[in-house]
Design a protein around this motif. Structure first.
Motif, PDB file in Angstrom:
ATOM      1  N   MET A 128       0.799  -1.201  -0.112  1.00  0.00           N
ATOM      2  CA  MET A 128       0.007  -0.068  -0.007  1.00  0.00           C
ATOM      3  C   MET A 128       1.033   1.215  -0.057  1.00  0.00           C
ATOM      4  O   MET A 128       0.685   2.190  -0.769  1.00  0.00           O
ATOM      5  CB  MET A 128      -0.950   0.007   1.267  1.00  0.00           C
ATOM      6  N   ILE A 129       2.028   1.197   0.938  1.00  0.00           N
ATOM      7  CA  ILE A 129       2.717   2.386   0.966  1.00  0.00           C
ATOM      8  C   ILE A 129       4.298   1.890   0.809  1.00  0.00           C
ATOM      9  O   ILE A 129       4.373   0.759   1.247  1.00  0.00           O
ATOM     10  CB  ILE A 129       2.702   3.183   2.270  1.00  0.00           C
ATOM     11  N   SER A 130       4.824   2.383  -0.264  1.00  0.00           N
ATOM     12  CA  SER A 130       6.363   1.845  -0.249  1.00  0.00           C
ATOM     13  C   SER A 130       7.183   3.144  -0.212  1.00  0.00           C
ATOM     14  O   SER A 130       7.224   4.045  -0.853  1.00  0.00           O
ATOM     15  CB  SER A 130       6.303   1.178  -1.608  1.00  0.00           C
ATOM     16  N   ILE A 131       8.348   3.108   0.583  1.00  0.00           N
ATOM     17  CA  ILE A 131       9.163   4.318   0.919  1.00  0.00           C
ATOM     18  C   ILE A 131      10.645   3.714   0.693  1.00  0.00           C
ATOM     19  O   ILE A 131      10.908   2.680   1.022  1.00  0.00           O
ATOM     20  CB  ILE A 131       9.203   4.752   2.355  1.00  0.00           C
ATOM     21  N   LYS A 132      11.257   4.504  -0.386  1.00  0.00           N
ATOM     22  CA  LYS A 132      12.597   4.077  -0.777  1.00  0.00           C
ATOM     23  C   LYS A 132      13.615   5.178  -0.664  1.00  0.00           C
ATOM     24  O   LYS A 132      13.289   6.259  -1.153  1.00  0.00           O
ATOM     25  CB  LYS A 132      12.530   3.772  -2.337  1.00  0.00           C
ATOM     26  N   ASN A 133      14.625   4.884   0.187  1.00  0.00           N
ATOM     27  CA  ASN A 133      15.542   5.878   0.272  1.00  0.00           C
ATOM     28  C   ASN A 133      15.254   7.291   0.740  1.00  0.00           C
ATOM     29  O   ASN A 133      15.657   8.285   0.021  1.00  0.00           O
ATOM     30  CB  ASN A 133      16.699   5.739  -0.789  1.00  0.00           C
ATOM     31  N   VAL A 134      14.330   7.363   1.387  1.00  0.00           N
ATOM     32  CA  VAL A 134      13.936   8.911   1.553  1.00  0.00           C
ATOM     33  C   VAL A 134      14.909   9.758   2.597  1.00  0.00           C
ATOM     34  O   VAL A 134      15.007   9.201   3.519  1.00  0.00           O
ATOM     35  CB  VAL A 134      12.375   8.880   2.064  1.00  0.00           C
ATOM     36  N   GLU A 179      -1.513  -3.861   2.850  1.00  0.00           N
ATOM     37  CA  GLU A 179      -2.707  -3.391   2.941  1.00  0.00           C
ATOM     38  C   GLU A 179      -3.138  -4.070   4.337  1.00  0.00           C
ATOM     39  O   GLU A 179      -2.902  -5.198   4.756  1.00  0.00           O
ATOM     40  CB  GLU A 179      -3.641  -4.119   1.917  1.00  0.00           C
ATOM     41  N   GLN A 180      -3.886  -3.389   5.212  1.00  0.00           N
ATOM     42  CA  GLN A 180      -4.681  -3.693   6.338  1.00  0.00           C
ATOM     43  C   GLN A 180      -3.679  -3.741   7.414  1.00  0.00           C
ATOM     44  O   GLN A 180      -4.002  -4.392   8.406  1.00  0.00           O
ATOM     45  CB  GLN A 180      -5.572  -5.191   6.116  1.00  0.00           C
ATOM     46  N   GLU A 181      -2.566  -3.418   7.280  1.00  0.00           N
ATOM     47  CA  GLU A 181      -1.305  -3.481   8.329  1.00  0.00           C
ATOM     48  C   GLU A 181      -1.270  -2.143   9.078  1.00  0.00           C
ATOM     49  O   GLU A 181      -1.915  -1.169   8.760  1.00  0.00           O
ATOM     50  CB  GLU A 181      -0.176  -3.663   7.708  1.00  0.00           C
ATOM     51  N   THR A 220      -5.792   0.164   6.930  1.00  0.00           N
ATOM     52  CA  THR A 220      -4.361   0.458   6.774  1.00  0.00           C
ATOM     53  C   THR A 220      -3.896   1.649   7.744  1.00  0.00           C
ATOM     54  O   THR A 220      -4.654   2.775   7.444  1.00  0.00           O
ATOM     55  CB  THR A 220      -3.698   0.481   5.430  1.00  0.00           C
ATOM     56  N   MET A 221      -3.216   1.422   8.526  1.00  0.00           N
ATOM     57  CA  MET A 221      -2.600   2.613   9.548  1.00  0.00           C
ATOM     58  C   MET A 221      -1.130   2.890   9.789  1.00  0.00           C
ATOM     59  O   MET A 221      -0.570   1.833   9.910  1.00  0.00           O
ATOM     60  CB  MET A 221      -3.527   2.582  10.975  1.00  0.00           C
ATOM     61  N   VAL A 222      -0.866   3.953   9.797  1.00  0.00           N
ATOM     62  CA  VAL A 222       0.290   4.462  10.333  1.00  0.00           C
ATOM     63  C   VAL A 222       0.373   5.529  11.370  1.00  0.00           C
ATOM     64  O   VAL A 222      -0.236   6.387  11.166  1.00  0.00           O
ATOM     65  CB  VAL A 222       1.436   4.896   9.108  1.00  0.00           C
TER      66      VAL A 222
END
Lengths: 221, 239
Positions: B1-7, B26-28, B187-189
């Motif tokens: 759902m979300i992918s973060i690369k070398n930010v 998803e749903q995590e 899905t939550m952060v």
């Protein structure tokens, strides 16, 4: 020296008619200024640099030069360039509107900047564009906060509109000059003119106080 | 759902994020913990572009974030809840919730209000629809803020220290709403200092310090059996 009360009584209707014109020109100018200022104020905060720069140049130019000179430019200089004479009323309103717009722009800018940054973030995080957030969230809140400074701007413009007497436009100050030319009653007439201005500015500042109090209560809702 | 690369994120000379890589399925429910200034809020704000990453790539629901071009579309799918609620003070609770769906989803007023009332019922505030934010307690305001974000039917919800500005007795009512949301499969952060919540609700815990992800794993692994010394030091101070 004698105070000729009869002269005051006789001139009063003529001066009052001039005062009405003063109020008219002020109201139209601040009205137009509000419109110009709203866009210029928002433009000053824009991230698009040509828009921002243009607005800054406008505000700096107007606030950095005397209104009297601006009136001369619009009434005398521009007609020379275009070859068309300008009606004194149109020239007066144009000069005052453009002038007022610059001051109102600064009022709007300060009002918008006084709104918590989180409001813009909340709007943007919901997917609204910058303009949508401005319109629905920031501006309605900013409007309430800028009522007092806008009232001050109205009072300032009411007094400064006396400058358009130099292009022969017959508002309150010009009427006074004309009566004095006829009667030599300088003392009586200028005091009366000052008194009428004072009456108008006091009335407006009371009105602004009232609006401010009403919106403060409203804000609590 | 979300992918973060070398930010990476720099504020002038300050290097706040130093190469973050992370995935959210998803749903995590991912809980980010760490000391103040570790960059956890900045990372969260990068996910919906409230902060623009200086470097690196973020993909949300298959859409790479590239700036103004598509950001409003992505944000409409990503709900955000702020530490300081950020409700719109000049609008009633109902208008706070219906504004964005009406403007962006072009939802008719009546439908938007039905949705809003359903959400208010869900967060336990159905009777506050006509109230103004100022008339509500902090906990109530935060629950309205959650309802406001949910009204856009987001696919992901981001929480930026949602209970940090609350009086202690109001924290639970907000956490309960978040917990219910997690149980529904949202899905939550979540960036938070509430370790109880992280342990109970989190599927995965990320520990950040000085702009880096130090360690990540299941709540059990992090809280009971952290591998890194830095993680253990942090946890020993707050647990």
């Amino acid at each position: 020296m004698d105070f000729d009360i009869q002269l005051v009584i006789n001139s009063f209707p003529l001066l009052l008619a001039g005062a009405v014109i003063t109020v008219q020109i002020t109201a139209i100018s601040v009205g137009c200024g509000l419109f110009i200022g709203m866009f210029a104020g928002v433009a000053r905060l824009s991230k698009v640099w040509p828009v921002k720069t243009l607005a800054a140049v406008y505000v700096d130019f107007i606030r950095g030069t005397p209104l009297l000179v601006q009136i001369f430019i619009i009434y005398f200089a521009i007609p020379l360039a275009t070859g068309h004479r300008m009606d004194p009323f149109v020239a007066a309103v144009t000069a005052c509107s453009i002038n007022s717009g610059a001051y109102v722009a600064e009022i709007f800018r300060a009002g918008i900047q006084s709104i918590d940054k989180g409001q813009m973030e909340a709007g943007r995080s919901l997917g609204m564009s910058w303009a949508q957030t401005m319109r629905h969230i920031i501006m309605p809140q900013a409007f309430k906060r800028i009522i007092p400074p806008l009232g001050n701007e109205f009072i300032a413009m009411l007094k400064d509109s006396s400058l358009v007497s130099v292009i022969g436009f017959e508002e309150l100050t010009r009427r006074g000059q004309l009566i004095i030319a006829r009667t030599y009653g300088s003392f009586e007439i200028w005091l009366t003119v000052a008194f009428i201005y004072l009456l108008m500015t006091l009335t407006i500042s009371r009105l602004v106080d009232y609006l401010e109090r009403r919106y403060k209560i409203d804000d609590k809702h | 759902m979300i992918s973060i690369k070398n930010v990476h994120k720099r504020f002038g000379k300050l290097h706040v994020l130093k190469g973050i890589d992370a995935q959210v399925s998803e749903q995590e429910v991912v809980v980010i913990i760490g000391p103040s200034g570790s960059g956890k809020s900045t990372l969260l704000r990068c996910i919906n572009y409230l902060e623009e990453p200086t470097e690196g790539e973020i993909v949300v629901d298959g859409i790479p974030l590239t700036g103004e071009a598509n950001i409003n579309k992505v944000r409409a799918e990503v709900g955000m809840v702020f530490q300081r609620f950020n409700l719109f003070p000049h609008m009633s609770v109902l208008d706070n919730i219906t504004l964005a769906p009406r403007i962006i989803r072009k939802m008719p007023k009546a439908e938007a209000e039905t949705v809003a009332l359903d959400l208010l019922t869900k967060v336990g505030l159905a009777d506050k629809a006509r109230a103004y934010p100022e008339q509500l307690s902090g906990g109530q305001q935060q629950r309205v803020a959650i309802a406001r974000a949910l009204a856009m039917r987001p696919k992901v919800m981001l929480f930026d220290e949602p209970t940090s500005a609350l009086d202690p007795e109001m924290i639970k009512e907000v956490l309960d709403v978040m917990k219910a949301l997690a149980e529904e499969g949202m899905t939550m952060v979540v960036v938070t200092h509430e370790m109880g919540f992280a342990r109970e609700v989190g599927d995965r815990v990320i520990f950040m310090d000085e702009g880096r992800i130090v360690e990540e794993g299941t709540p059990e692994a992090i809280f009971a059996n952290a591998q890194e010394e830095r993680t253990r030091t942090f946890l020993s101070k707050i647990l």
